[in-house]
Design a protein around this motif. Structure first.
Motif, mmCIF file in Angstrom:
data_model
loop_
_atom_site.group_PDB
_atom_site.id
_atom_site.type_symbol
_atom_site.label_atom_id
_atom_site.label_comp_id
_atom_site.label_asym_id
_atom_site.label_seq_id
_atom_site.Cartn_x
_atom_site.Cartn_y
_atom_site.Cartn_z
ATOM 1 N N GLN A 480 0.848 -1.188 0.000
ATOM 2 C CA GLN A 480 0.000 0.000 0.000
ATOM 3 C C GLN A 480 0.888 1.245 0.000
ATOM 4 O OE1 GLN A 480 -3.347 -0.055 -0.259
ATOM 5 N NE2 GLN A 480 -3.208 -2.296 -0.382
ATOM 6 N N LEU A 481 0.725 2.089 -1.008
ATOM 7 C CA LEU A 481 1.527 3.301 -1.125
ATOM 8 C C LEU A 481 0.658 4.526 -0.872
ATOM 9 C CD1 LEU A 481 3.581 2.317 -4.300
ATOM 10 C CD2 LEU A 481 4.402 2.394 -1.937
ATOM 11 N N ILE A 485 2.445 9.188 -3.836
ATOM 12 C CA ILE A 485 3.173 8.302 -4.746
ATOM 13 C C ILE A 485 2.232 7.761 -5.816
ATOM 14 C CG2 ILE A 485 4.446 6.122 -4.939
ATOM 15 C CD1 ILE A 485 5.723 6.698 -2.270
ATOM 16 N N ASN A 486 0.978 7.518 -5.441
ATOM 17 C CA ASN A 486 0.002 7.084 -6.445
ATOM 18 C C ASN A 486 -0.208 8.148 -7.524
ATOM 19 O OD1 ASN A 486 -0.496 4.499 -5.413
ATOM 20 N ND2 ASN A 486 -2.015 5.267 -3.952
ATOM 21 N N ALA A 529 12.360 6.891 -6.725
ATOM 22 C CA ALA A 529 13.034 7.562 -5.607
ATOM 23 C C ALA A 529 12.070 7.809 -4.457
ATOM 24 C CB ALA A 529 13.642 8.879 -6.090
ATOM 25 N N ALA A 530 10.872 8.283 -4.766
ATOM 26 C CA ALA A 530 9.877 8.518 -3.713
ATOM 27 C C ALA A 530 9.490 7.207 -3.031
ATOM 28 C CB ALA A 530 8.644 9.196 -4.301
ATOM 29 N N THR A 531 9.331 6.157 -3.825
ATOM 30 C CA THR A 531 8.951 4.852 -3.270
ATOM 31 C C THR A 531 10.064 4.282 -2.400
ATOM 32 O OG1 THR A 531 7.597 4.428 -5.238
ATOM 33 C CG2 THR A 531 8.152 2.542 -3.860
ATOM 34 N N GLU A 536 11.729 2.938 3.163
ATOM 35 C CA GLU A 536 12.648 3.037 4.300
ATOM 36 C C GLU A 536 11.922 3.547 5.539
ATOM 37 O OE1 GLU A 536 15.889 2.114 4.612
ATOM 38 O OE2 GLU A 536 15.667 1.211 2.632
ATOM 39 N N ALA A 537 11.008 4.487 5.344
ATOM 40 C CA ALA A 537 10.235 4.997 6.484
ATOM 41 C C ALA A 537 9.419 3.882 7.117
ATOM 42 C CB ALA A 537 9.329 6.134 6.033
ATOM 43 N N VAL A 538 8.792 3.066 6.289
ATOM 44 C CA VAL A 538 7.980 1.960 6.793
ATOM 45 C C VAL A 538 8.837 0.967 7.577
ATOM 46 C CG1 VAL A 538 6.584 -0.029 6.092
ATOM 47 C CG2 VAL A 538 6.248 2.183 4.979
#
Length: 642
Positions: A480-481, A485-486, A529-531, A536-538
């Motif tokens: 789930q993004l 990002i979507n 790059a955003a993904t 990493e945050a997750v």
């Protein structure tokens, strides 16, 4: 397609803001550092310290030619400190990558020869060689840095790819090949081998002719420059000492040690990124049978026949596959210098009080550039590191490494140039001084953008395969993004669909198929790059680091959306983009020192990196305070009253 097709964020509501971030602890910095370096911080710290000890700080008064000789002197020392041969470094993506990253930061001149030495020449021999005595002799000189390795590919008439004009003609009577440039357009352009004081071993690309038949473009191993004879070395030393500007010295430096049949002409100096570039003419330059580097797919048989397992047009692209490693190393090195420049500017802005005495760090114009730069640096750094990790993963062969490098190099180097230029301008006069390194980093960035495939060409080639690059996914991408990002994914898919139909989106600024392909490659890179940063945050367990990394991911993605505002306005409204962007920029602003502390920048020599830049200049001049003590604030008050 209507505006309802695009994923809509929830409208702004009046719900209370999240509670303040937790107090930053050393564990937060460690977690952020793991975001940047993954599991390899210990390696990076060791390589960083070795490179920093090389003391490659810019020095005033050096000529361009003197600057070009710095890297060949540093390379053997750096390799000996690492305790590794060129083959070992070339084969280890993490070590080689760390060496490139920290060389760009702390030894910018050294970086300029690293990919040529490790990825393009040493790596080329390892991957395409047959273990013959000739190849092993060439490799032995590269192993310790005694000779410098490079790739001689580009021709004066253009890189030309599989349409090379340089030829390698098989001669059964000599059991070897004759390398020749039949026209001026075929002269080899820009290889860094114009200085005869340094031995150079090159992989030369040329069109193979066997009994007059064209067998495609293949690589050939050539000792382009041998170590000059003792008599020549003595003469070079004497002329350097007593006639450093003489024409005789210039001619001797250019001709010393060249292989028979090679003519060289030094090219004019560049404005930065000093290398001994030259123009080279081959007139029947002989190399032995084993000079052909064909891997396990191309060979000369004992009876003088050529055998190859690949179709003609695919041979060149297989031969230059070694470029992929160099492209990724240069991309990550670019991102490393963006991190270093931001660390310096954050440090300097917290000391500098221009004009009315307001701290530079408190000016929102500076703050905007800093938080934007930090978001870009985190996103591109994480993407580059994760692609590097994919090269060493157990399933590495399942990934299209060449394509990933073609996406990464333009995105990371263009983004780094934006960040570095912004830091240079905000630092004012400090940014122009080479002692603060930003100018040298920018010079290297301009070289990186051209090296190992010019960025725009790479974007065209990658973007011409929209269905393939649209499907690129990083390992362990969350199922789930977030909405932002979507939105990037939606734009990427629309551009891809248009390219596959050979049509252009009415909101696109593309002029034709090539510019549309560039737009496609850029959209894919930004989405990745955003993904990468969101993933990493997750995965981060430190709660403060998690929120900071997620804010960086959000700010990066929303800036990309904001930058394409005309496109999104055509396809959708943007109810939340500007407001969310402001929120996450402020979160990053409140924690800038923490964010840049994770970059692990060493103690660089410039004033902007010092704890007290005023004291740095006291030490630089040796003046102290000139024996005059006064209250600066009182002087300002008297000046204002006057």
């Amino acid at each position: 397609m209507t505006t309802t097709d695009l994923p809509r964020p929830n409208p702004v509501d009046d719900s209370p803001a999240e509670p303040p971030l937790d107090i930053v602890t050393p564990s937060t910095v460690a977690a952020l550092r793991e975001t940047i370096f993954g599991e390899h911080w210990t390696l990076h710290r060791r390589v960083r310290d070795i490179v920093a000890d090389l003391d490659d700080a810019p020095r005033s008064g050096r000529t361009y030619s003197e600057e070009t000789r710095v890297a060949p002197e540093l390379l053997p020392y750096a390799m000996s400190r690492l305790g590794l041969t060129a083959s070992e470094i070339a084969a280890d993506h993490q070590v080689r990558g760390a060496l490139c990253d920290w060389s760009q930061v702390a030894a910018p001149r050294l970086l300029l020869i690293l990919t040529g030495h490790f990825s393009l020449s040493t790596g080329g021999i390892i991957k395409l060689g047959n273990g013959s005595r000739y190849q092993q002799d060439c490799l032995a000189e590269l192993e310790t840095g005694k000779a410098i390795g490079l790739l001689v590919l580009t021709e004066l008439g253009g890189t030309n790819g599989a349409d090379h004009r340089t030829v390698a003609e098989w001669d059964a009577t000599t059991d070897g090949f004759w390398l020749t440039n039949p026209t001026a357009e075929a002269w080899k352009f820009m290889p860094n081998a114009a200085d005869g004081a340094v031995p150079k071993t090159a992989i030369v690309t040329a069109r193979l002719l066997v009994d007059g038949a064209d067998q495609g473009v293949l690589p050939f191993l050539l000792k382009l420059r041998n170590r000059p004879k003792l008599r020549t070395r003595i003469l070079l030393s004497l002329l350097t000492a007593f006639a450093p500007k003489s024409r005789t010295l210039r001619k001797l430096r250019t001709s010393a040690g060249l292989a028979a049949g090679v003519d060289a002409a030094p090219l004019p100096d560049k404005s930065s990124a000093p290398m001994d570039h030259g123009l080279y003419r081959f007139t029947r330059v002989w190399v032995p049978r084993d000079a052909l580097l064909g891997g396990d797919w191309a060979r000369m048989t004992p009876d003088g026949r050529f055998e190859c397992d690949l179709p003609l047009r695919r041979r060149f692209h297989r031969a230059i596959g070694v470029l992929g490693d160099g492209r990724l190393d240069l991309a990550n090195a670019a991102a490393a210098s963006a991190r270093a420049a931001l660390a310096g500017l954050v440090n300097y802005s917290q000391q500098r009080r221009p004009g009315n005495g307001e701290l530079m760090a408190d000016r929102d114009g500076v703050q905007l550039d800093l938080v934007s730069g930090v978001a870009k640096a985190y996103a591109t750094s994480v993407l580059g590191r994760r692609i590097r990790d994919m090269r060493t993963a157990p399933d590495a062969d399942d990934h299209n490494h060449a394509l990933w490098s073609m996406i990464a190099k333009p995105l990371l180097s263009y983004t780094a140039l934006q960040v570095l230029t912004s830091c240079e301008q905000r630092a004012g006069a400090q940014g122009a001084l080479r002692s603060n390194l930003i100018a040298d980093w920018i010079g290297n960035l301009k070289a990186i953008i051209t090296a190992e495939g010019e960025n725009r060409i790479l974007q065209v080639k990658a973007g011409e395969r929209p269905g393939i690059i649209e499907a690129l996914q990083l390992p362990n991408t969350p199922p789930q993004l977030p909405w932002y990002i979507n939105m990037l994914i939606h734009r990427e898919r629309r551009i891809a669909a248009g390219l596959l139909r050979s049509t252009y989106d009415p909101a696109s600024s593309a002029l034709g198929p090539e510019s549309a392909a560039v737009e496609m490659a850029r959209a894919t890179g930004e989405r990745l790059a955003a993904t990468a940063l969101y993933a990493e945050a997750v995965a981060t367990t430190d709660p403060t680091a998690r929120r900071l990394v997620e804010s960086a991911a959000t700010a990066y993605a929303l800036e990309r959306i904001h930058a394409q505002g005309a496109w999104f306005l055509h396809h959708s409204d943007m109810p939340r983009v500007a407001e969310e962007l402001r929120i996450h920029r402020n979160i990053l602003l409140d924690h800038l020192p923490t964010m840049v502390a994770a970059f692990g920048i060493p103690e660089l020599s410039g004033a902007v990196f010092s704890e007290d830049y005023i004291q740095w200049y006291r030490d630089f001049t040796g003046w102290g305070d000139s024996g005059v003590a006064h209250d600066d604030s009182a002087v300002l008050r008297r000046g204002a009253a006057a």
